[in-house]
Design a protein around this motif. Structure first.
Motif, mmCIF file in Angstrom:
data_model
loop_
_atom_site.group_PDB
_atom_site.id
_atom_site.type_symbol
_atom_site.label_atom_id
_atom_site.label_comp_id
_atom_site.label_asym_id
_atom_site.label_seq_id
_atom_site.Cartn_x
_atom_site.Cartn_y
_atom_site.Cartn_z
ATOM 1 N N ASN A 60 47.830 40.706 42.645
ATOM 2 C CA ASN A 60 47.434 40.074 43.908
ATOM 3 C C ASN A 60 47.867 38.606 43.940
ATOM 4 O OD1 ASN A 60 46.230 40.345 46.473
ATOM 5 N ND2 ASN A 60 44.260 39.614 45.731
ATOM 6 N N ARG A 61 47.747 37.941 42.804
ATOM 7 C CA ARG A 61 48.166 36.531 42.714
ATOM 8 C C ARG A 61 49.689 36.405 42.852
ATOM 9 N NH1 ARG A 61 46.224 35.378 37.890
ATOM 10 N NH2 ARG A 61 48.148 36.057 36.904
ATOM 11 N N ASP A 62 50.422 37.258 42.130
ATOM 12 C CA ASP A 62 51.877 37.147 42.115
ATOM 13 C C ASP A 62 52.518 37.542 43.444
ATOM 14 O OD1 ASP A 62 51.551 36.346 39.511
ATOM 15 O OD2 ASP A 62 52.373 38.186 38.628
ATOM 16 N N TYR A 88 42.585 36.708 42.946
ATOM 17 C CA TYR A 88 41.424 37.552 42.661
ATOM 18 C C TYR A 88 41.883 39.009 42.718
ATOM 19 C CZ TYR A 88 41.419 37.949 47.777
ATOM 20 O OH TYR A 88 41.801 38.154 49.087
ATOM 21 N N ALA A 89 41.134 39.851 42.067
ATOM 22 C CA ALA A 89 41.429 41.287 42.124
ATOM 23 C C ALA A 89 40.893 41.830 43.444
ATOM 24 C CB ALA A 89 40.776 42.009 40.953
ATOM 25 N N THR A 90 41.694 42.626 44.126
ATOM 26 C CA THR A 90 41.286 43.236 45.391
ATOM 27 C C THR A 90 41.209 44.751 45.219
ATOM 28 O OG1 THR A 90 41.687 43.226 47.783
ATOM 29 C CG2 THR A 90 43.629 43.410 46.356
ATOM 30 N N ASN A 91 40.627 45.439 46.185
ATOM 31 C CA ASN A 91 40.411 46.876 46.042
ATOM 32 C C ASN A 91 41.702 47.689 46.031
ATOM 33 O OD1 ASN A 91 40.860 46.611 48.831
ATOM 34 N ND2 ASN A 91 38.713 46.953 49.334
ATOM 35 N N VAL A 92 42.595 47.437 46.989
ATOM 36 C CA VAL A 92 43.856 48.189 47.050
ATOM 37 C C VAL A 92 44.987 47.251 47.470
ATOM 38 C CG1 VAL A 92 43.426 48.992 49.423
ATOM 39 C CG2 VAL A 92 45.034 50.248 47.990
ATOM 40 N N ASP A 106 53.966 52.165 46.596
ATOM 41 C CA ASP A 106 53.056 52.143 45.453
ATOM 42 C C ASP A 106 51.700 51.678 45.969
ATOM 43 O OD1 ASP A 106 55.125 52.762 43.679
ATOM 44 O OD2 ASP A 106 55.526 50.658 43.206
ATOM 45 N N LEU A 107 50.660 52.385 45.571
ATOM 46 C CA LEU A 107 49.287 51.977 45.886
ATOM 47 C C LEU A 107 48.626 51.590 44.571
ATOM 48 C CD1 LEU A 107 48.160 54.827 48.338
ATOM 49 C CD2 LEU A 107 49.374 52.696 48.855
ATOM 50 N N ILE A 108 48.168 50.357 44.492
ATOM 51 C CA ILE A 108 47.494 49.855 43.302
ATOM 52 C C ILE A 108 45.999 49.796 43.620
ATOM 53 C CG2 ILE A 108 47.333 47.977 41.626
ATOM 54 C CD1 ILE A 108 50.169 49.337 41.847
ATOM 55 N N ILE A 109 45.216 50.544 42.860
ATOM 56 C CA ILE A 109 43.773 50.626 43.084
ATOM 57 C C ILE A 109 43.075 49.963 41.898
ATOM 58 C CG2 ILE A 109 41.806 52.177 43.424
ATOM 59 C CD1 ILE A 109 43.788 52.502 45.669
ATOM 60 N N CYS A 110 42.239 48.980 42.165
ATOM 61 C CA CYS A 110 41.540 48.257 41.096
ATOM 62 C C CYS A 110 40.170 48.895 40.868
ATOM 63 C CB CYS A 110 41.417 46.780 41.449
ATOM 64 S SG CYS A 110 40.758 45.802 40.088
ATOM 65 N N ALA A 111 40.056 49.643 39.766
ATOM 66 C CA ALA A 111 38.846 50.419 39.475
ATOM 67 C C ALA A 111 37.555 49.593 39.469
ATOM 68 C CB ALA A 111 39.019 51.179 38.159
ATOM 69 N N PRO A 112 37.513 48.433 38.801
ATOM 70 C CA PRO A 112 36.251 47.680 38.789
ATOM 71 C C PRO A 112 35.838 47.193 40.178
ATOM 72 C CG PRO A 112 37.761 46.835 37.113
ATOM 73 C CD PRO A 112 38.514 47.827 37.928
ATOM 74 N N VAL A 113 36.800 46.852 41.014
ATOM 75 C CA VAL A 113 36.494 46.391 42.374
ATOM 76 C C VAL A 113 35.963 47.560 43.199
ATOM 77 C CG1 VAL A 113 37.441 45.415 44.507
ATOM 78 C CG2 VAL A 113 38.126 44.470 42.288
ATOM 79 N N ILE A 114 36.594 48.721 43.089
ATOM 80 C CA ILE A 114 36.132 49.906 43.819
ATOM 81 C C ILE A 114 34.699 50.245 43.400
ATOM 82 C CG2 ILE A 114 36.495 52.389 44.169
ATOM 83 C CD1 ILE A 114 38.598 50.639 45.568
ATOM 84 N N GLU A 115 34.443 50.205 42.095
ATOM 85 C CA GLU A 115 33.104 50.518 41.587
ATOM 86 C C GLU A 115 32.058 49.540 42.138
ATOM 87 O OE1 GLU A 115 31.400 51.930 37.372
ATOM 88 O OE2 GLU A 115 32.536 50.053 37.302
ATOM 89 N N ARG A 116 32.384 48.248 42.095
ATOM 90 C CA ARG A 116 31.446 47.224 42.587
ATOM 91 C C ARG A 116 31.194 47.383 44.086
ATOM 92 N NH1 ARG A 116 32.945 42.803 44.972
ATOM 93 N NH2 ARG A 116 34.969 42.690 43.959
#
Length: 146
Positions: A53-55, A61-65, A79-89
């Protein structure tokens, strides 16, 4: 006839693997497709999610997708990048089942891959309406209901 989907499913973060069986991920994404697609889904941890997300979006910050869309015609390629900890939170904060939130974010990302956006209020309303419609067809509750 449903669009064809070539799916690569990658688990850099394996914590929710049981919530993302290949047949369900395929079903959720295909429900959002309007044409054939080649899509890679990568489940990542917070560090990789924040780095990407930064680059690529200059947001530290980490985002959901994150959706990296490469082509929309004749085949959608993304490509879909899914951030597991963000989805969980987010699922916990919103009182949603984890699998329902994953389905929503995969539908959301697949729509982005096809050119849908939510930068202005009119676009956001249209995209949210489409997400609600798709998720209802899949048997999920309105993801935007409070």
């Amino acid at each position: 006839m449903k669009p064809a989907l070539s799916l690569s499913l990658q688990f850099a973060d394996k914590r929710h693997r049981e919530h993302l069986p290949r047949h369900k991920v395929t079903r959720w994404i295909r429900a959002a497709l309007e044409s054939d697609a080649e899509i890679a889904v990568r489940l990542v941890d917070a560090e990789e999610g924040q780095s990407l997300n930064r680059d690529y979006r200059q947001k530290d910050y980490a985002t959901n997708v994150l959706t990296f869309d490469y082509a929309t015609e004749p085949v959608v390629m993304a490509d879909l990048i899914i951030c597991a900890p963000v989805i969980e939170r987010e699922a916990q904060e919103q009182g949603k089942p984890l699998q329902a939130h994953y389905a929503h974010m995969l539908v959301h990302g697949a729509l982005h891959a096809q050119g849908w956006d939510h930068e202005d209020p009119e676009e956001a309303d249209a995209m949210e309406a489409r997400e609600r419609e798709i998720l209802a067809q899949l048997g999920f509750d309105d993801p935007y209901a409070a």
